[in-house]
Design an enzyme around this catalytic site. Structure first.
Site, PDB file in Angstrom:
ATOM      1  N   CYS A 193       0.837  -1.217   0.000  1.00 36.65           N
ATOM      2  CA  CYS A 193       0.000   0.000   0.000  1.00 36.65           C
ATOM      3  C   CYS A 193       0.862   1.254   0.000  1.00 36.65           C
ATOM      4  O   CYS A 193       1.368   1.668   1.051  1.00 36.65           O
ATOM      5  CB  CYS A 193      -0.931  -0.013   1.212  1.00 36.65           C
ATOM      6  SG  CYS A 193      -2.011   1.427   1.285  1.00 36.65           S
ATOM      7  N   CYS A 211      -0.481   4.140   2.067  1.00 31.40           N
ATOM      8  CA  CYS A 211      -0.282   3.977   3.517  1.00 31.40           C
ATOM      9  C   CYS A 211       1.184   4.212   3.892  1.00 31.40           C
ATOM     10  O   CYS A 211       1.471   4.852   4.893  1.00 31.40           O
ATOM     11  CB  CYS A 211      -0.648   2.573   3.972  1.00 31.40           C
ATOM     12  SG  CYS A 211      -2.148   1.902   3.271  1.00 31.40           S
ATOM     13  N   ASP A 212       2.101   3.655   3.121  1.00 30.71           N
ATOM     14  CA  ASP A 212       3.494   3.548   3.565  1.00 30.71           C
ATOM     15  C   ASP A 212       4.480   4.425   2.801  1.00 30.71           C
ATOM     16  O   ASP A 212       5.653   4.506   3.189  1.00 30.71           O
ATOM     17  CB  ASP A 212       3.958   2.078   3.450  1.00 30.71           C
ATOM     18  CG  ASP A 212       3.116   1.151   4.320  1.00 30.71           C
ATOM     19  OD1 ASP A 212       2.613   1.627   5.348  1.00 30.71           O
ATOM     20  OD2 ASP A 212       2.957  -0.018   3.955  1.00 30.71           O
TER      21      ASP A 212
END
Ligand code: NAP
Length: 305
Positions: A134, A137-138
């Site tokens: 992701c 997200c990261d």
């Protein structure tokens, strides 16, 4: 036949728990069926930085247990049971699981899905320590660093473009010599000075020391193996929704996602889908929560109208 529940929620991830919270607070008798442990994908996410309201971020397992506490506080049941199929019998929806059968007025499908894995050494070991599925997200953990994206579809290129805004350089490793991604994404990627391509290569191993610092690549044309330095490995080789147990009952798209409208209604009255299992999901924590809330409100309207 009488219903035991107003709402059976299938799946205890962010979408399912959010649905359960709204259902139980609307005084609907609600049970969440979860096969492993509540939390879903966030349970395996070290730190979540993009969920509104947590400026310092929050650990995935912490958020999972807070969500579970919140739904049980208002009286929702959480039961560990694996759903094997559903049936519609007049006004009653029957959920058949390994341990029990649950009769209910409505079903909220929140069974999520899983990113396809490469299945190479180091992938599991370095998950959350350089290996990610992701970028949204990261990506920020790799600001101004070199990263690798694996895959050649829309997701790989879309997320690669996203990463190129944050990181120093994005190298796309693809097993063929042309991308599957849509032409418009390809054009953007090819004209992006921060994106590079390793054609006809596969990742054979993710290596590092506590954190990822390189991958072992194989050139599929020559058979040659080389190490390639990188701090992040973003894997985008497809996603499969957990929907096999719905086959022949609930309409699915070609990718196995449940088809549902903007109210999260499937074409079967009283059956809703939310979160990553739903067609066109943005596959984000915040959108899964929103989906779950909408599904619960639709279930409430169906039961009370
Ligand atoms: P996808 O289109 O199935 O692409 C998967 C990619 O991974 C392909 O390039 C495939 O290579 C590669 N791959 C598969 N298994 C592999 C393996 N074991 N090792 C190395 N490479 C492997 O999946 P997706 O990109 O996740 O997209 C899924 C769906 O979501 C698609 O319908 C897509 O259009 C949609 N989507 C759209 C957008 C957008 O429009 N912005 C963004 C994300 C997703 P080959 O090409 O050689 O098969």
């Amino acid at each position: 036949m009488k219903a035991d529940y107003d709402v059976v929620v299938i799946g205890g991830g962010a979408a399912g728990l959010s649905a359960a919270l709204y259902a139980v607070r609307a005084k609907l008798k609600t049970v969440v069926l979860e096969r492993f442990a509540c939390g879903g994908q966030i349970l395996n996410t070290a730190e979540i930085e993009n969920y509104p309201g947590f400026p310092e971020g929050i650990l995935g397992p912490d958020l999972s247990s807070l969500l579970e506490k919140q739904v049980t506080r208002f009286g929702a049941e959480v039961v560990l049971d694996e759903v094997e199929g559903i049936q519609i019998e007049g006004d009653i929806r029957v959920v058949k699981a390994l341990e029990n059968t649950y009769r209910t007025k409505t079903i909220i499908i929140a069974s999520g899905g899983e990113h396809n894995k490469l299945g190479v050494p180091g992938e599991e070991e370095f998950a959350g320590r350089g290996v990610s599925y992701c970028a949204t997200c990261d990506g920020n953990f790799f600001a101004d660093q070199d990263v690798v994206v694996v895959g050649g579809g829309d997701a790989a290129i879309d997320e690669g473009l996203y990463l190129s805004r944050i990181t120093k350089k994005v190298t796309v490793v693809h097993r063929r010599d042309q991308l599957r991604a849509s032409k418009i994404l390809q054009e953007r990627a090819f004209s992006n000075p921060k994106m590079d391509f390793k054609w006809s290569h596969t990742v054979e191993e993710v290596r590092g020391n506590g954190q990822v610092d390189r991958v072992l690549l194989k050139n599929l044309r020559t058979g040659e193996r080389t190490e390639f330095g990188t701090y992040g490995v973003f894997i985008y080789i497809g996603f499969h929704p957990n929907s096999a147990f719905l086959r022949d009952v609930v309409p699915l798209d070609n990718g196995g996602h449940v088809q549902a409208n903007i109210r999260m209604e499937t074409s079967i009255p009283g059956v809703y889908a939310c979160g990553d299992v739903r067609q066109y999901s943005d596959r984000q924590l915040a959108t899964a929560v929103g989906d779950g809330v909408t599904a619960a409100l639709s279930a409430y309207n169906y039961i009370t109208e």
